[in-house]
Design an enzyme around this catalytic site. Structure first.
Site, short mmCIF file in Angstrom:
data_model
loop_
_atom_site.label_atom_id
_atom_site.label_comp_id
_atom_site.label_asym_id
_atom_site.label_seq_id
_atom_site.Cartn_x
_atom_site.Cartn_y
_atom_site.Cartn_z
N ILE A 89 0.85 -1.20 0.00
CA ILE A 89 0.00 0.00 0.00
C ILE A 89 0.88 1.24 0.00
O ILE A 89 1.82 1.37 0.80
CB ILE A 89 -0.92 0.02 1.24
CG1 ILE A 89 -1.79 -1.24 1.28
CG2 ILE A 89 -1.80 1.26 1.24
CD1 ILE A 89 -2.57 -1.41 2.58
N CYS A 90 0.56 2.16 -0.90
CA CYS A 90 1.27 3.44 -0.95
C CYS A 90 0.32 4.55 -0.52
O CYS A 90 -0.63 4.89 -1.22
CB CYS A 90 1.79 3.71 -2.37
SG CYS A 90 2.62 5.30 -2.55
#
Length: 251
Positions: free
Chosen positions: A93-94
């Site tokens: 996840i960014c």
């Protein structure tokens, strides 16, 4: 990665407090799954928000806490496959909250809410999945179609089970009745209305009714009162005859 043994006691106490709070009052669309033996890995099930291509989906994710948490942010991963600009092919996840915007005072609740908000409003400018980010910017309908396809294949919410106990019992009873009727050669008949039943009964018993109403051949029955009177008269006559016999003997 950290475990309960090498996490500082004060961090463990804080995690226990946070996880208990998340369990008692979970954020909307988020359910935390706790492993008491290892607080370094936090699992959560995230429901796809309504009105998004992820609606009706449930996505499992995890947060990995390092040995120096909360000074350093946790790392987030989606374990369920998802088509999203800010989630890579391996599930990483960014989001700024887990990177440059991290603050040790931020709790797990805040992190989980931010991750779910990504499903509502992606950030294609900082995409890990460049294909999804480009498609979102150029053709949203095509992006949404891909996202719904992934959701339907990998994250479809299971349907609730229907309680069929009463139905099964009634069906079994009907089957038993059906088999018993087959063994006797009789078919199960629906209940007959009361008026119709009376008519059928009178028709079926026509012969017996006629025999009952026909006069009985033989001597007529003596009414009860007349029989009593006749008996008394016979006794009087007998007394008279006995008296006459006594008087004749005297002569």
């Amino acid at each position: 990665m950290a475990t309960n043994e090498n996490l500082p006691p004060n961090v463990i106490r804080q995690l226990v407090k946070e996880l208990k709070n998340l369990d008692e009052t979970p954020p909307e669309g988020i359910k935390v799954v706790v492993n008491d033996d290892d607080f370094s890995t936090i699992y959560a099930d995230i429901e796809g928000p309504a009105g998004t291509p992820y609606e009706n989906g449930v996505f499992r994710m995890k947060l990995l806490l390092s040995h120096d948490f909360p000074q350093s942010p946790p790392k987030g991963y989606f374990l369920t496959k998802i088509f999203h600009p800010n989630i890579s092919a391996n599930g990483e996840i960014c989001v700024n909250t887990l990177k440059k915007d991290w603050n040790p005072s931020l709790g797990l609740r805040h992190v989980l809410i931010v991750v779910r908000c990504l499903l509502i409003e992606p950030f294609p400018e900082s995409a890990l999945n460049e294909h999804a980010g480009k498609m979102l910017l150029e053709n949203y309908d095509e992006y949404a179609r891909h996202a719904r396809l992934y959701t339907g294949i990998h994250a479809l919410k299971p349907k609730p089970r229907v309680k069929t106990g009463a139905i099964c019992e009634s069906t079994t009873a009907l089957n038993v009745d059906h088999r018993s009727n087959e063994s006797t050669g009789k078919e199960l008949q629906p209940p007959t209305p009361l008026g119709t039943s009376s008519k059928l009964l009178s028709q079926d018993q026509n012969a017996s009714a006629i025999s009952i109403t026909e006069p009985i051949v033989g001597p007529p029955a003596i009414p009860k009162k007349e029989g009593v009177r006749a008996a008394k008269a016979a006794q009087v006559d007998k007394k008279k005859i006995d008296a006459r016999k006594k008087s004749l003997k005297r002569l």
